[in-house]
Design a protein around this motif. Structure first.
Motif, short mmCIF file in Angstrom:
data_model
loop_
_atom_site.label_atom_id
_atom_site.label_comp_id
_atom_site.label_asym_id
_atom_site.label_seq_id
_atom_site.Cartn_x
_atom_site.Cartn_y
_atom_site.Cartn_z
N MET A 126 0.85 -1.20 0.00
CA MET A 126 0.00 0.00 0.00
C MET A 126 0.88 1.24 0.00
O MET A 126 2.01 1.21 0.44
CB MET A 126 -0.89 0.00 1.24
CG MET A 126 -2.08 0.93 1.14
SD MET A 126 -3.29 0.41 -0.09
CE MET A 126 -3.99 -1.01 0.70
N TYR B 123 1.82 7.96 2.40
CA TYR B 123 1.24 9.29 2.25
C TYR B 123 1.99 10.29 3.12
O TYR B 123 1.41 11.22 3.64
CB TYR B 123 -0.23 9.30 2.68
CG TYR B 123 -1.17 8.54 1.79
CD1 TYR B 123 -0.73 7.98 0.60
CD2 TYR B 123 -2.49 8.38 2.16
CE1 TYR B 123 -1.61 7.28 -0.21
CE2 TYR B 123 -3.37 7.68 1.36
CZ TYR B 123 -2.91 7.13 0.18
OH TYR B 123 -3.79 6.44 -0.61
N ALA C 191 -4.86 12.13 -0.72
CA ALA C 191 -4.96 10.68 -0.86
C ALA C 191 -4.30 10.16 -2.11
O ALA C 191 -3.98 8.99 -2.21
CB ALA C 191 -6.44 10.27 -0.87
N TYR D 93 -3.86 -3.04 -6.92
CA TYR D 93 -3.03 -2.51 -5.84
C TYR D 93 -1.59 -2.94 -6.08
O TYR D 93 -1.23 -4.10 -5.91
CB TYR D 93 -3.53 -3.03 -4.48
CG TYR D 93 -4.84 -2.41 -4.09
CD1 TYR D 93 -4.88 -1.21 -3.38
CD2 TYR D 93 -6.05 -3.00 -4.44
CE1 TYR D 93 -6.09 -0.63 -3.02
CE2 TYR D 93 -7.26 -2.42 -4.10
CZ TYR D 93 -7.27 -1.24 -3.39
OH TYR D 93 -8.48 -0.66 -3.05
N ASP E 204 2.43 2.66 5.23
CA ASP E 204 1.02 2.79 5.55
C ASP E 204 0.36 1.44 5.80
O ASP E 204 -0.83 1.38 6.10
CB ASP E 204 0.27 3.49 4.43
CG ASP E 204 0.64 4.96 4.34
OD1 ASP E 204 1.04 5.52 5.38
OD2 ASP E 204 0.56 5.53 3.25
N TRP F 94 -8.62 6.40 2.99
CA TRP F 94 -8.21 6.09 1.64
C TRP F 94 -9.20 6.67 0.63
O TRP F 94 -10.38 6.83 0.91
CB TRP F 94 -8.08 4.58 1.48
CG TRP F 94 -7.10 3.99 2.43
CD1 TRP F 94 -7.36 3.49 3.68
CD2 TRP F 94 -5.69 3.88 2.26
NE1 TRP F 94 -6.20 3.07 4.28
CE2 TRP F 94 -5.16 3.29 3.43
CE3 TRP F 94 -4.81 4.20 1.22
CZ2 TRP F 94 -3.79 3.02 3.59
CZ3 TRP F 94 -3.46 3.94 1.38
CH2 TRP F 94 -2.97 3.35 2.55
N GLU F 95 -8.72 6.96 -0.56
CA GLU F 95 -9.51 7.75 -1.51
C GLU F 95 -10.79 7.06 -1.96
O GLU F 95 -11.78 7.73 -2.29
CB GLU F 95 -8.66 8.13 -2.72
CG GLU F 95 -8.13 6.97 -3.51
CD GLU F 95 -7.17 7.42 -4.60
OE1 GLU F 95 -7.44 8.45 -5.23
OE2 GLU F 95 -6.16 6.75 -4.82
N GLU G 150 -11.53 -0.30 0.12
CA GLU G 150 -10.09 -0.59 0.01
C GLU G 150 -9.70 -1.80 0.86
O GLU G 150 -8.69 -1.79 1.57
CB GLU G 150 -9.26 0.64 0.40
CG GLU G 150 -9.68 1.91 -0.31
CD GLU G 150 -8.68 2.37 -1.36
OE1 GLU G 150 -7.87 1.55 -1.81
OE2 GLU G 150 -8.72 3.56 -1.71
N LYS H 194 -5.65 5.93 8.11
CA LYS H 194 -5.77 6.81 6.95
C LYS H 194 -7.16 6.71 6.34
O LYS H 194 -7.81 5.66 6.40
CB LYS H 194 -4.73 6.44 5.88
CG LYS H 194 -3.31 6.72 6.32
CD LYS H 194 -2.34 6.51 5.18
CE LYS H 194 -0.93 6.88 5.62
NZ LYS H 194 -0.80 8.29 5.94
#
Length: 350
Positions: free
Chosen positions: A1, A4, A32, A307, A135, A148-149, A274, A146
């Protein structure tokens, strides 16, 4: 992953946590997407590799139980403190606003990075992620601190569809900050359970976020009433606890814990974002869907197409679902900007 760590840490100040600082959704997306840009690989090569990886999906999935068993994390049900916001009095939350959705408050991850040494963290995930500049550490930390987008993609889909959750039982699986479950609470869900792999995420992020948002709702409801008493605030917290459940642990252990509850619980809606980045987890994820989704329920899943670095993605997960022949997949939303992303639904085949 992806990492960031280009984000600018938010200063920790002795400022009351209201009103929250408003942040545009576009700015959140830029944060993101930082490491996606750094890790992007030519999609033509990706497509060529997918067929080879698909050949291995049966083997990977059949071996998933032995692989995951090495990283078993016993499930725990967490009970919030009577005053869960007391530990964040000096933190300044941020606000996400998307379309017509109610504003969602959350604690910025940079706060955790700045205050790691001061927080209760028996798992030591804060120090480990900082030391390894990562991350995600498989079997140790699964990225829950986090936002994630793809979470934003799913929130936008809910906004586009105008969906409400009145009377629904909802599970926010792999919840992290808990924004999807919090939205369900704000829009009338009768029961929302939050699950994340790490207990630190649940205790230090998810629970405070839930009570932070519901405290804000209480304040808005009482604008024309007399100031709330401490007893009234405690009553509101107790009512909220009755509507929520908080769980940590791996999915197999979580499933075992929930199965043993009486009365048995089925969810009308399962949100997950995710969570299909690792093929080793597909079997346990599928088991949660199969056992905990109501026969007329729906899973909303947001994901990247692929991914990089961990090997999972929608293509392989879709193949796994098709092989099991339990669920029907429907594509709901495709996002072309940056790495390709998707929102899909899963429902039981009739």
């Amino acid at each position: 992953m992806e990492d960031y760590h280009d984000q600018v840490p938010m200063p920790v100040t002795n400022v009351p946590h209201h009103p929250a600082r408003r942040v545009r959704i576009e700015d959140q997306r830029k944060k993101a997407e930082v490491s996606d840009e750094n890790h992007r690989t030519d999609e033509t090569n990706d497509k060529e590799n997918k067929d080879d990886k698909a050949k291995d999906v049966d083997l990977k999935c059949s071996e998933s139980s032995s692989t995951v068993s090495k990283n078993i994390k016993d499930a725990v049900e967490h009970q919030p403190l009577l005053d869960p916001l007391s530990q964040i009095d000096n933190w300044v939350p941020e606000t996400i606003t998307i379309g017509a959705l109610p504003a969602l408050l959350y604690l910025n991850e940079s706060v955790f990075e700045k205050t790691a040494s001061e927080l209760e963290d028996s798992e030591e995930i804060l120090s480990k992620t900082l030391n390894q500049n990562s991350d995600l550490i498989s079997g140790v930390y699964e990225g829950g601190l986090k936002i994630w987008e793809c979470t934003y993609d799913l929130l936008e889909y809910v906004d586009d569809e105008g969906e409400t959750f009145t009377g629904k039982r909802v599970l926010d699986l792999g919840c992290g900050a808990g924004l999807l479950g919090i939205l369900a609470l704000k829009r009338g869900a009768t029961k929302v359970d939050f699950q994340d792999y790490n207990s630190t995420v649940i205790e230090q992020l998810t629970i405070p976020n839930v009570f932070l948002n519901c405290e804000e709702d209480d304040k808005n409801d009482e604008k024309n009433d007399s100031p709330p008493s401490k007893r009234k605030a405690l009553n509101a917290s107790e009512k909220l606890v009755d509507r929520c459940g908080f769980f940590s642990g791996d999915w197999n252990s979580f499933l075992g814990l929930v199965r043993n509850k009486t009365p048995s619980l089925k969810y009308d809606i399962i949100f997950t974002s995710e969570t299909i980045y690792n093929t080793d987890y597909y079997s346990s994820l599928h088991n949660v869907f199969n056992d905990l989704l109501d026969e007329n329920g729906i899973v909303y899943l947001a994901t990247k197409s692929h991914y990089f670095g961990v090997g999972g993605g929608l293509h392989l997960f879709e193949k796994f679902v098709e092989q099991n022949n339990v669920f029907q997949i429907r594509y709901l939303k495709d996002v072309e900007q940056g790495l390709k992303r998707h929102v899909i639904s899963l429902t039981f085949k009739k």
